[in-house]
Write a protein that holds these residues in place. Sequence first.
Motif, PDB file in Angstrom:
ATOM      1  N   HIS A 182      20.347 -20.492  61.310  1.00  0.00           N
ATOM      2  CA  HIS A 182      19.135 -20.904  62.026  1.00  0.00           C
ATOM      3  C   HIS A 182      17.955 -20.948  61.068  1.00  0.00           C
ATOM      4  O   HIS A 182      17.158 -21.897  61.076  1.00  0.00           O
ATOM      5  N   ALA A 183      17.834 -19.927  60.217  1.00  0.00           N
ATOM      6  CA  ALA A 183      16.734 -19.893  59.259  1.00  0.00           C
ATOM      7  C   ALA A 183      16.823 -21.078  58.312  1.00  0.00           C
ATOM      8  O   ALA A 183      15.803 -21.701  57.971  1.00  0.00           O
ATOM      9  N   SER A 184      18.048 -21.414  57.925  1.00  0.00           N
ATOM     10  CA  SER A 184      18.235 -22.547  57.015  1.00  0.00           C
ATOM     11  C   SER A 184      17.786 -23.846  57.681  1.00  0.00           C
ATOM     12  O   SER A 184      17.068 -24.657  57.092  1.00  0.00           O
ATOM     13  N   ALA A 185      18.185 -24.022  58.949  1.00  0.00           N
ATOM     14  CA  ALA A 185      17.789 -25.230  59.669  1.00  0.00           C
ATOM     15  C   ALA A 185      16.283 -25.260  59.869  1.00  0.00           C
ATOM     16  O   ALA A 185      15.642 -26.304  59.770  1.00  0.00           O
ATOM     17  N   GLU A 186      15.718 -24.074  60.127  1.00  0.00           N
ATOM     18  CA  GLU A 186      14.283 -24.011  60.359  1.00  0.00           C
ATOM     19  C   GLU A 186      13.519 -24.412  59.100  1.00  0.00           C
ATOM     20  O   GLU A 186      12.547 -25.162  59.165  1.00  0.00           O
ATOM     21  N   SER A 187      13.987 -23.912  57.954  1.00  0.00           N
ATOM     22  CA  SER A 187      13.260 -24.264  56.734  1.00  0.00           C
ATOM     23  C   SER A 187      13.454 -25.741  56.424  1.00  0.00           C
ATOM     24  O   SER A 187      12.564 -26.393  55.894  1.00  0.00           O
ATOM     25  N   ALA A 188      14.626 -26.286  56.812  1.00  0.00           N
ATOM     26  CA  ALA A 188      14.837 -27.724  56.614  1.00  0.00           C
ATOM     27  C   ALA A 188      13.822 -28.527  57.406  1.00  0.00           C
ATOM     28  O   ALA A 188      13.223 -29.485  56.907  1.00  0.00           O
ATOM     29  N   ILE A 189      13.607 -28.111  58.660  1.00  0.00           N
ATOM     30  CA  ILE A 189      12.631 -28.816  59.501  1.00  0.00           C
ATOM     31  C   ILE A 189      11.231 -28.688  58.896  1.00  0.00           C
ATOM     32  O   ILE A 189      10.457 -29.641  58.863  1.00  0.00           O
ATOM     33  N   GLU A 190      10.944 -27.498  58.405  1.00  0.00           N
ATOM     34  CA  GLU A 190       9.616 -27.286  57.833  1.00  0.00           C
ATOM     35  C   GLU A 190       9.395 -28.195  56.618  1.00  0.00           C
ATOM     36  O   GLU A 190       8.317 -28.762  56.456  1.00  0.00           O
ATOM     37  N   ILE A 191      10.448 -28.325  55.812  1.00  0.00           N
ATOM     38  CA  ILE A 191      10.337 -29.205  54.639  1.00  0.00           C
ATOM     39  C   ILE A 191      10.090 -30.638  55.099  1.00  0.00           C
ATOM     40  O   ILE A 191       9.214 -31.334  54.584  1.00  0.00           O
ATOM     41  N   LEU A 192      10.832 -31.048  56.119  1.00  0.00           N
ATOM     42  CA  LEU A 192      10.642 -32.408  56.642  1.00  0.00           C
ATOM     43  C   LEU A 192       9.230 -32.568  57.177  1.00  0.00           C
ATOM     44  O   LEU A 192       8.603 -33.608  56.997  1.00  0.00           O
ATOM     45  N   ASN A 193       8.715 -31.526  57.846  1.00  0.00           N
ATOM     46  CA  ASN A 193       7.357 -31.616  58.366  1.00  0.00           C
ATOM     47  C   ASN A 193       6.358 -31.816  57.245  1.00  0.00           C
ATOM     48  O   ASN A 193       5.342 -32.494  57.410  1.00  0.00           O
ATOM     49  N   ASN A 194       6.640 -31.201  56.095  1.00  0.00           N
ATOM     50  CA  ASN A 194       5.720 -31.340  54.971  1.00  0.00           C
ATOM     51  C   ASN A 194       5.818 -32.706  54.313  1.00  0.00           C
ATOM     52  O   ASN A 194       4.813 -33.310  53.989  1.00  0.00           O
ATOM     53  N   TYR A 195       7.050 -33.178  54.119  1.00  0.00           N
ATOM     54  CA  TYR A 195       7.228 -34.386  53.313  1.00  0.00           C
ATOM     55  C   TYR A 195       7.322 -35.650  54.142  1.00  0.00           C
ATOM     56  O   TYR A 195       6.956 -36.717  53.682  1.00  0.00           O
ATOM     57  N   ALA A 196       7.842 -35.528  55.325  1.00  0.00           N
ATOM     58  CA  ALA A 196       7.966 -36.719  56.174  1.00  0.00           C
ATOM     59  C   ALA A 196       7.488 -36.373  57.576  1.00  0.00           C
ATOM     60  O   ALA A 196       8.269 -36.318  58.509  1.00  0.00           O
ATOM     61  N   PRO A 197       6.185 -36.048  57.705  1.00  0.00           N
ATOM     62  CA  PRO A 197       5.706 -35.594  59.008  1.00  0.00           C
ATOM     63  C   PRO A 197       5.814 -36.696  60.060  1.00  0.00           C
ATOM     64  O   PRO A 197       5.720 -37.884  59.743  1.00  0.00           O
ATOM     65  N   VAL A 198       6.046 -36.258  61.292  1.00  0.00           N
ATOM     66  CA  VAL A 198       6.075 -37.199  62.402  1.00  0.00           C
ATOM     67  C   VAL A 198       4.679 -37.250  62.982  1.00  0.00           C
ATOM     68  O   VAL A 198       4.059 -36.209  63.217  1.00  0.00           O
ATOM     69  N   LYS A 199       4.189 -38.437  63.173  1.00  0.00           N
ATOM     70  CA  LYS A 199       2.859 -38.544  63.775  1.00  0.00           C
ATOM     71  C   LYS A 199       2.938 -38.071  65.224  1.00  0.00           C
ATOM     72  O   LYS A 199       3.786 -38.511  65.985  1.00  0.00           O
ATOM     73  N   SER A 200       2.049 -37.154  65.557  1.00  0.00           N
ATOM     74  CA  SER A 200       2.053 -36.717  66.951  1.00  0.00           C
ATOM     75  C   SER A 200       0.623 -36.459  67.393  1.00  0.00           C
ATOM     76  O   SER A 200      -0.215 -36.051  66.596  1.00  0.00           O
ATOM     77  N   SER A 201       0.365 -36.708  68.647  1.00  0.00           N
ATOM     78  CA  SER A 201      -0.991 -36.520  69.152  1.00  0.00           C
ATOM     79  C   SER A 201      -1.181 -35.060  69.533  1.00  0.00           C
ATOM     80  O   SER A 201      -0.255 -34.252  69.522  1.00  0.00           O
ATOM     81  N   MET A 202      -2.426 -34.722  69.861  1.00  0.00           N
ATOM     82  CA  MET A 202      -2.730 -33.336  70.225  1.00  0.00           C
ATOM     83  C   MET A 202      -2.000 -32.937  71.503  1.00  0.00           C
ATOM     84  O   MET A 202      -1.725 -31.770  71.729  1.00  0.00           O
ATOM     85  N   LEU A 203      -1.728 -33.926  72.325  1.00  0.00           N
ATOM     86  CA  LEU A 203      -1.136 -33.607  73.625  1.00  0.00           C
ATOM     87  C   LEU A 203       0.387 -33.599  73.560  1.00  0.00           C
ATOM     88  O   LEU A 203       1.056 -33.376  74.561  1.00  0.00           O
ATOM     89  N   ALA A 204       0.932 -33.846  72.351  1.00  0.00           N
ATOM     90  CA  ALA A 204       2.388 -33.983  72.248  1.00  0.00           C
ATOM     91  C   ALA A 204       3.112 -32.712  72.664  1.00  0.00           C
ATOM     92  O   ALA A 204       4.256 -32.760  73.099  1.00  0.00           O
ATOM     93  N   SER A 205       2.424 -31.568  72.529  1.00  0.00           N
ATOM     94  CA  SER A 205       3.116 -30.324  72.863  1.00  0.00           C
ATOM     95  C   SER A 205       3.416 -30.243  74.358  1.00  0.00           C
ATOM     96  O   SER A 205       4.190 -29.397  74.788  1.00  0.00           O
ATOM     97  N   PHE A 206       2.804 -31.126  75.133  1.00  0.00           N
ATOM     98  CA  PHE A 206       3.097 -31.125  76.566  1.00  0.00           C
ATOM     99  C   PHE A 206       4.278 -32.036  76.901  1.00  0.00           C
ATOM    100  O   PHE A 206       4.736 -32.052  78.031  1.00  0.00           O
ATOM    101  N   ALA A 207       4.721 -32.787  75.906  1.00  0.00           N
ATOM    102  CA  ALA A 207       5.766 -33.761  76.189  1.00  0.00           C
ATOM    103  C   ALA A 207       7.045 -33.052  76.630  1.00  0.00           C
ATOM    104  O   ALA A 207       7.365 -31.972  76.147  1.00  0.00           O
ATOM    105  N   PRO A 208       7.764 -33.662  77.552  1.00  0.00           N
ATOM    106  CA  PRO A 208       9.006 -33.033  78.018  1.00  0.00           C
ATOM    107  C   PRO A 208      10.083 -33.111  76.938  1.00  0.00           C
ATOM    108  O   PRO A 208      10.019 -33.933  76.035  1.00  0.00           O
ATOM    109  N   ARG A 209      11.077 -32.231  77.073  1.00  0.00           N
ATOM    110  CA  ARG A 209      12.190 -32.274  76.135  1.00  0.00           C
ATOM    111  C   ARG A 209      13.069 -33.478  76.443  1.00  0.00           C
ATOM    112  O   ARG A 209      13.049 -34.008  77.544  1.00  0.00           O
TER     113      ARG A 209
END
Lengths: 150, 673
Positions: free
Chosen positions: B60-87
């Motif tokens: 899990h930690a490995s996958a989490e750091s992978a996501i974090e790396i992706l967030n740094n290098y290839a961030p997904v554009k998201s709006s401020m309200l994106a945290s309300f988006a459904p799964r």
Amino acid sequence: MTMGSVLLILGAACASIFAGIGSAKGVGLVGEAGAGVIAEDPSKFGKILILQILPGTQGLYGFLAAFLILNNYTSELSFAAGLGYFAAALPIAVVGLISGIAQGRVATAGVGVVAKRPDQSGKALIMAAMVETYAVLALLISILLIGQVG
Amino acid sequence: MAILEMKRIEILAMLANSKKIVDLLQEYGVVEIDDHQEESSDILYKVSVSPAISQIERFHASAESAIEILNNYAPVKSSMLASFAPRKDMTVSEFLEKSQDVDKILDRCSKLNGVYKKIQDKRIEIVRCNTLIEGLAPWLELDIPSSFKGTASTSAFIGRLPDAYDRESLISAIVSAEPELGFDVEIISSDKIQTCIIAICHKDGEKDFEQALRRLGFITVSDPNSALPGERMDQLQKDIEKCNDDIAEYESEINSFAQEREQIEFLLDYLMIRIDKYKILDKLSMSKNIFIVSGYIPATEVDGLEEKLEARFDVAISVTDPDFENEDVPVALSNGRVASTMEFVTNMYSTPGHDDIDPNPFMPFAYFNLFGLMLGDAGYGLLMVIVTLFVKLKIKPEPDKMRSVDYGLYCGIFTVIWGALMNGWFGDLPQYLGITFITDNHWYWFQPLDHTTRFLLFCFFLGLLHLGFGVVVNMIGKFKKGKILDGILDNVPVLMIIVGVLPLINSQIGGTALAETVQTLFIYDFLTGPAGRVLYMCLAAGAILVVLTQGRDSKGIIGKLGGGLWAIYNAASGYLGDILSYSRLLALGLCTGVIASVINQLASMPGNPIIFAVVCVFGHAVNLGINLIGTYVHTNRLQYVEFFSKFYEGGGRLFQPLKANSKTFKFKEEAKS
């Protein structure tokens, strides 16, 4: 400008100066502690920001009292009336100063709660809000006094 | 609607089915599983799966750091309200299908982490090169390698001395120490703190010469090298360039992982679910052939779960009432749409205990009114309504998040109402825009700044109602527990006092500083008329009753009377403090309004419509932000300290069923045909 008008201005200035100092100190204290926590865990920024803003209200209250006093400004105010406005500024000036700092200290301690038990951070908020009651009461008396003089 | 009845459930089934059954429980998400304890534990044993858990946690930690790396290098554009988006929806069979690929995704994750590690290594390499380059800078003039030790008959010393020297001063310094020696020195470079030199002497005098140099503080170069300093510098610079090229290459490699983000997000969810499941396996009791799982389940869910389990497995299910005395029974709440928005406020204070009255249904009306009055600006309220409606209708959050959105919506609506009553539309913005019909037609109740005393008394009045309501809730709670007499004796006298105080406040509202509008209200005539006298009598009677009833648990007539007097003193001082506390409604309400007005005034000063708009937008945004936080905290405080203290204890533990704690995907059961 009469002496009374000068006193009124002095009163308004005192209200915003001292309450402002209190808030500045309080907000500053929380900010210092909060930055340490955020360095460890940036996701706690929201909770800490709320804690940090809490001691800021004294400054707003001082500003509010100053504004209400300045509403009564005329260049020919009697000495007694001017002194009255000055006195009316005192509660929020003094209590704002001290409660701002005290609230800052409670909120700083609350930062520790956010760091260690984030699920309990609501309680830290409320403890800090308890201090504010006395600033509210002082502001209230200031407002009522301003009304009495005017 | 309130606190759900909780049952204890024990499920006994074949060991072979254990994983499937735990899977089903997790999927269904209605049972909080506890550590199963059996007294006769000769046959039953437990299996520790903590090594497996820590293994999965590493993944899990490995996958989490992978996501974090992706967030740094290839961030997904998201709006401020994106945290309300459904799964995203995912069916169980899709889940199972994807689970086959887990190892592959994990591989990709560790590859991604590996690439990132290489970038970090290269970065460290660059730092190292830069440090070397810095150290080389004073030696650039040296035209022999720094590892040069001398010729057959000479010895060379290359190094640095503290302090600044030129050739003459250095030679004279050495000569004054060792006048006999033949030598030569050359200054490579010199600055305030050090001088880099090369010195040559005859092999015979080597020792003495070195000592003379050492006395001046001479240190030989720390990294002697056979290449010329200038050449080394070029080489290092080339190394740095190479590192930068490599980093760019690695970064593009990381970018190529970007389209696998969804896979990794799935992996995170998958692993999280596995971790939760394994933690449960720890709590099972098992024998050779069977296993037992026990936990708590809301009574309403029992039938559904039984049906599901029995349809697929051979199970024995026993459902019993929990033993509240000796067990830590969790509390589950079930409330309607409006009342459930209050649950997070209550839970922040404390979850209700299992014999508490659930405060949530009693809170919303007062809460939203107090919130609205405290923020008190219709413009700000409208903004809240617009934003929350947008989230609600466009993003369509899941029920959990929908509650916070609803909370914001209701707060916004009441802010509009109270703001309109107090004539606050972004402070006095309409006036600057030339809109006067609101003021002309007096489409508001009163302006708080013009009538601070009235506003204050109105706040106290609301406070009194709120507190009185708290007392009523206390009475209801006691009735529900069957303590009818206590309920009446403890609460009715207090209520009589509260009702009796009303005309006092009313006469103040009507009496002095107020406009005629209130006086025309029938309520005023009612309360100052004969009804007022009745209410005053009510006040007196209430006070006497408090003295008579509140000491009833003490012994002896003096004890009872003393207890009663103490109670009336407590009630008087306590309620006085509580009511005064509602003056924060005025303080915060005025603050919002006055600051908003000052922003408008500032904005209008330059007389330029563009500056006006910019200052207004910025200023009101900041004002709204600060005051929202203040209002939120202080509305909560009024609930916790003033309202809850009348009836609520809390101290329960929130029900946390085993369920799929996924972040990105939401698992749905397929429709069975």
